[in-house]
Design a protein around this motif. Structure first.
Motif, short mmCIF file in Angstrom:
data_model
loop_
_atom_site.label_atom_id
_atom_site.label_comp_id
_atom_site.label_asym_id
_atom_site.label_seq_id
_atom_site.Cartn_x
_atom_site.Cartn_y
_atom_site.Cartn_z
N GLU A 1 0.80 -1.22 0.00
CA GLU A 1 0.00 0.00 0.00
C GLU A 1 0.84 1.27 0.00
OE1 GLU A 1 -3.36 -0.27 -0.28
OE2 GLU A 1 -2.95 -2.43 -0.41
N ILE A 2 2.12 1.17 0.31
CA ILE A 2 2.99 2.34 0.44
C ILE A 2 3.57 2.73 -0.91
CG2 ILE A 2 5.11 3.24 1.52
CD1 ILE A 2 2.89 2.76 3.53
N GLY A 3 3.43 3.98 -1.29
CA GLY A 3 4.00 4.49 -2.54
C GLY A 3 5.47 4.85 -2.38
N PRO A 4 6.14 5.14 -3.48
CA PRO A 4 7.56 5.50 -3.42
C PRO A 4 7.77 6.88 -2.79
CG PRO A 4 6.74 5.77 -5.65
CD PRO A 4 5.62 5.14 -4.85
N SER A 5 8.95 7.08 -2.24
CA SER A 5 9.27 8.33 -1.57
C SER A 5 9.48 9.49 -2.55
CB SER A 5 10.53 8.18 -0.71
OG SER A 5 11.65 7.84 -1.50
N GLY A 6 9.68 9.19 -3.80
CA GLY A 6 9.88 10.23 -4.80
C GLY A 6 10.31 9.63 -6.12
N ALA A 7 10.73 10.49 -7.04
CA ALA A 7 11.12 10.05 -8.38
C ALA A 7 12.59 9.72 -8.51
CB ALA A 7 10.75 11.13 -9.39
N GLY A 8 13.38 10.04 -7.49
CA GLY A 8 14.81 9.79 -7.53
C GLY A 8 15.32 9.38 -6.17
N CYS A 9 16.61 9.19 -6.06
CA CYS A 9 17.22 8.77 -4.80
C CYS A 9 16.97 9.82 -3.72
CB CYS A 9 18.72 8.54 -4.96
SG CYS A 9 19.52 8.01 -3.43
N ASP B 1 22.75 13.85 -2.80
CA ASP B 1 22.86 15.29 -2.67
C ASP B 1 22.04 15.98 -3.77
OD1 ASP B 1 23.88 17.98 -3.18
OD2 ASP B 1 25.54 17.47 -1.85
N PRO B 2 21.12 16.87 -3.40
CA PRO B 2 20.27 17.50 -4.42
C PRO B 2 21.02 18.40 -5.40
CG PRO B 2 19.86 18.45 -2.24
CD PRO B 2 20.81 17.29 -2.06
N VAL B 3 22.25 18.76 -5.08
CA VAL B 3 23.03 19.62 -5.97
C VAL B 3 23.96 18.80 -6.86
CG1 VAL B 3 24.76 21.46 -6.05
CG2 VAL B 3 22.91 21.55 -4.38
N SER B 4 24.60 17.78 -6.29
CA SER B 4 25.61 17.07 -7.08
C SER B 4 25.43 15.55 -7.11
CB SER B 4 27.00 17.39 -6.52
OG SER B 4 27.10 16.96 -5.18
N GLY B 5 24.45 15.02 -6.40
CA GLY B 5 24.26 13.57 -6.36
C GLY B 5 23.72 13.02 -7.67
N TRP B 6 24.12 11.81 -7.99
CA TRP B 6 23.62 11.15 -9.19
C TRP B 6 23.65 9.64 -8.96
CZ3 TRP B 6 26.74 7.81 -12.04
CH2 TRP B 6 28.10 7.84 -11.74
N TRP B 7 22.93 8.92 -9.82
CA TRP B 7 22.81 7.47 -9.66
C TRP B 7 22.78 6.80 -11.02
CZ3 TRP B 7 19.03 10.92 -7.91
CH2 TRP B 7 17.96 11.11 -8.78
N LEU B 8 23.07 5.50 -10.99
CA LEU B 8 22.94 4.69 -12.20
C LEU B 8 21.52 4.15 -12.30
CD1 LEU B 8 24.10 3.38 -14.73
CD2 LEU B 8 24.82 1.45 -13.30
N LEU C 1 9.45 8.39 -16.94
CA LEU C 1 10.05 7.95 -18.21
C LEU C 1 10.95 8.99 -18.83
CD1 LEU C 1 6.99 6.09 -19.78
CD2 LEU C 1 9.02 5.08 -18.70
N ASP C 2 10.74 10.26 -18.54
CA ASP C 2 11.61 11.30 -19.11
C ASP C 2 12.87 11.54 -18.28
OD1 ASP C 2 10.38 12.56 -16.95
OD2 ASP C 2 9.83 14.37 -18.07
N GLN C 3 13.03 10.82 -17.20
CA GLN C 3 14.24 10.91 -16.37
C GLN C 3 15.31 9.99 -16.96
OE1 GLN C 3 13.91 11.02 -12.00
NE2 GLN C 3 15.08 9.14 -12.08
N PRO C 4 16.47 10.52 -17.30
CA PRO C 4 17.49 9.68 -17.94
C PRO C 4 18.14 8.70 -16.96
CG PRO C 4 18.39 11.84 -17.50
CD PRO C 4 16.92 11.89 -17.12
N THR C 5 18.75 7.69 -17.53
CA THR C 5 19.56 6.73 -16.77
C THR C 5 20.95 6.71 -17.38
OG1 THR C 5 17.63 5.36 -16.32
CG2 THR C 5 19.76 4.30 -16.08
N GLU D 1 19.12 14.28 -14.72
CA GLU D 1 19.67 15.11 -15.79
C GLU D 1 20.38 16.32 -15.20
OE1 GLU D 1 18.25 16.95 -20.05
OE2 GLU D 1 16.74 16.41 -18.58
N GLY D 2 21.55 16.59 -15.72
CA GLY D 2 22.34 17.73 -15.27
C GLY D 2 23.28 17.44 -14.12
N HIS D 3 23.17 16.25 -13.50
CA HIS D 3 24.03 15.92 -12.37
C HIS D 3 25.08 14.87 -12.70
CE1 HIS D 3 21.42 17.52 -8.90
NE2 HIS D 3 20.93 18.00 -10.03
#
Length: 121
Positions: free
Chosen positions: A16-24, A28-35, A101-105, A109-111
């Motif tokens: 029943e629990i949804g995801p916490s958001g669209a990304g990790c 770090d909201p300024v420089s963090g990134w993920w695969l 779907l528009d979020q790149p892997t 984007e930009g990080h």
């Protein structure tokens, strides 16, 4: 393993629990990134995979004991059980079942640095 809904809470799954958001949630909201992204099947926390520099999905398991993660990638639905270090099965989780779907892997984007492949674990 066959999923038994009568023991889902003890198995670390709350459908029943949804995801916490669209990304990790921890990068770090300024420089963090993920695969790739993983979603906790118990609380919905979205963290980055073990190939990502920060490995937040595994850190989430280590700090909370929540054992089941599901891929948060489009076109995938597998689950991972940290207790057995193997794939497992479970119910369909509440939407959204993958990042936008528009979020790149890799993302977001930009990080992602130009040499990202050299920075993977």
């Amino acid at each position: 393993m066959v999923y038994d809904p009568s023991v889902s809470a003890s198995n670390g799954i709350d459908p029943e629990i949804g995801p916490s958001g669209a990304g990790c949630a921890d990068c770090d909201p300024v420089s963090g990134w993920w695969l790739h992204l993983r979603r906790c099947a118990e609380c919905g926390h979205v963290g980055c995979c073990d190939s990502s520099p920060s490995q937040h999905a595994t850190h989430h398991f280590e700090s909370t004991g929540h054992p089941i993660m599901q891929t948060f990638e489009p076109g995938e639905s597998w689950m991972w059980d940290y207790r057995t270090d193997d794939y497992t099965e479970g119910p369909e989780l509440a939407p959204a079942v993958h990042h936008p779907l528009d979020q790149p892997t890799p993302g977001p984007e930009g990080h992602v640095p130009p040499n990202w492949e050299q920075l993977l674990n």
